[in-house]
Design an enzyme around this catalytic site. Structure first.
Site, PDB file in Angstrom:
ATOM      1  N   CYS A  60      27.806  48.113  -4.067  1.00 31.46           N
ATOM      2  CA  CYS A  60      28.742  47.157  -4.652  1.00 31.46           C
ATOM      3  C   CYS A  60      28.004  45.844  -4.882  1.00 31.46           C
ATOM      4  O   CYS A  60      27.260  45.382  -4.009  1.00 31.46           O
ATOM      5  CB  CYS A  60      29.914  46.957  -3.693  1.00 31.46           C
ATOM      6  SG  CYS A  60      31.149  45.810  -4.301  1.00 31.46           S
ATOM      7  N   HIS A  89      36.842  52.880  -6.702  1.00 30.52           N
ATOM      8  CA  HIS A  89      36.092  51.763  -6.122  1.00 30.52           C
ATOM      9  C   HIS A  89      36.534  50.434  -6.749  1.00 30.52           C
ATOM     10  O   HIS A  89      36.826  49.464  -6.043  1.00 30.52           O
ATOM     11  CB  HIS A  89      34.587  52.006  -6.339  1.00 30.52           C
ATOM     12  CG  HIS A  89      33.703  50.878  -5.886  1.00 30.52           C
ATOM     13  ND1 HIS A  89      32.770  51.014  -4.881  1.00 30.52           N
ATOM     14  CD2 HIS A  89      33.581  49.588  -6.312  1.00 30.52           C
ATOM     15  CE1 HIS A  89      32.152  49.867  -4.695  1.00 30.52           C
ATOM     16  NE2 HIS A  89      32.616  48.985  -5.566  1.00 30.52           N
ATOM     17  N   GLU A  90      36.590  50.411  -8.100  1.00 29.10           N
ATOM     18  CA  GLU A  90      36.936  49.148  -8.778  1.00 29.10           C
ATOM     19  C   GLU A  90      38.391  48.755  -8.509  1.00 29.10           C
ATOM     20  O   GLU A  90      38.690  47.578  -8.291  1.00 29.10           O
ATOM     21  CB  GLU A  90      36.674  49.255 -10.282  1.00 29.10           C
ATOM     22  CG  GLU A  90      35.219  49.532 -10.679  1.00 29.10           C
ATOM     23  CD  GLU A  90      34.210  48.621 -10.009  1.00 29.10           C
ATOM     24  OE1 GLU A  90      34.537  47.459  -9.694  1.00 29.10           O
ATOM     25  OE2 GLU A  90      33.072  49.084  -9.765  1.00 29.10           O
ATOM     26  N   HIS A 149      39.095  46.953  -5.304  1.00 26.82           N
ATOM     27  CA  HIS A 149      38.835  45.507  -5.313  1.00 26.82           C
ATOM     28  C   HIS A 149      40.119  44.722  -5.600  1.00 26.82           C
ATOM     29  O   HIS A 149      40.278  43.590  -5.138  1.00 26.82           O
ATOM     30  CB  HIS A 149      37.797  45.150  -6.380  1.00 26.82           C
ATOM     31  CG  HIS A 149      36.371  45.398  -5.973  1.00 26.82           C
ATOM     32  ND1 HIS A 149      35.775  44.727  -4.932  1.00 26.82           N
ATOM     33  CD2 HIS A 149      35.414  46.222  -6.475  1.00 26.82           C
ATOM     34  CE1 HIS A 149      34.510  45.135  -4.810  1.00 26.82           C
ATOM     35  NE2 HIS A 149      34.267  46.042  -5.732  1.00 26.82           N
TER      36      HIS A 149
END
Ligand code: NI
Length: 194
Positions: free
Chosen positions: A106, A148-149, A152
């Site tokens: 990341c 994953h994104e 965030h």
């Protein structure tokens, strides 16, 4: 266009839940996306979420390179290239209880890589910059990068998803063993840096 500063683990903006984008077609959103794309390219990333550039909005950008898709297909997994995608106010639906471990890195956690379990098949939906609904099913790395994104946007970094912290490592210590897939988000930066 501008290259934006990337927030690193510990910054409060990475821990909070981001707000929905009210108007995807607003000029300031188009400008933000331009800057995020330039920032992602400069950092050699494959995905970037708005909170990573200190903007607490529900917006991510990502792509899956042809090289990555070919490597995935070669190892017998489902894999296809995905063009540069802007996804606003995304929602994820998990299509299977099955998860798989895979390496993640990341841009907000520089220098580290870890094995993270992710759902192998998802459907995601969001809006494009034109305000149109974008809906896709995703598997393999494509599904991983989207999860994953989107994490965030809920204040979650990949180490919080890890079930075995013994695989958390500095990329510089891994020695690029052939069995190690290149990490996401930082793959180019790590390969060409230093
Ligand atoms: Ni990230």
């Amino acid at each position: 266009m501008a290259i934006l500063k990337i927030a690193r683990m510990g910054h409060p903006v990475l821990r909070c839940r981001a707000e929905p984008v009210a108007d995807p077609r607003a000029p300031e959103i188009a400008r933000l996306v331009e800057d995020m794309l330039e920032t992602m390219e400069d950092a050699g990333g494959t995905g970037l979420a708005a909170p990573q550039v200190h903007v607490p909005l529900r917006l991510v950008v990502f792509f899956v390179s042809g090289r990555r898709a070919a490597a995935e297909a070669e190892s017998g997994q489902e894999g296809s290239a995905v063009p540069l995608t802007v996804l606003i106010n995304p929602e994820i639906e998990h299509l299977t209880p099955e998860t798989a471990l895979g390496p993640e890195a990341c841009l907000s956690v520089p220098g580290l890589i870890g094995q993270v379990p992710r759902t192998t098949r998802i459907r995601y939906r969001g809006l494009s910059l034109e305000g149109k609904v974008l809906e896709r099913e995703a598997e393999g790395f494509h599904a991983r990068v989207v999860q994953h994104e989107c994490d965030h946007l809920d204040g979650i970094l990949y180490p919080q998803r890890m079930t075995d912290l013994s695989s958390l490592a500095f990329t510089s210590e891994i020695g690029r063993a052939p069995q190690d897939a290149p990490p996401m988000e930082e793959e180019l930066a790590e390969n060409h840096g230093e």
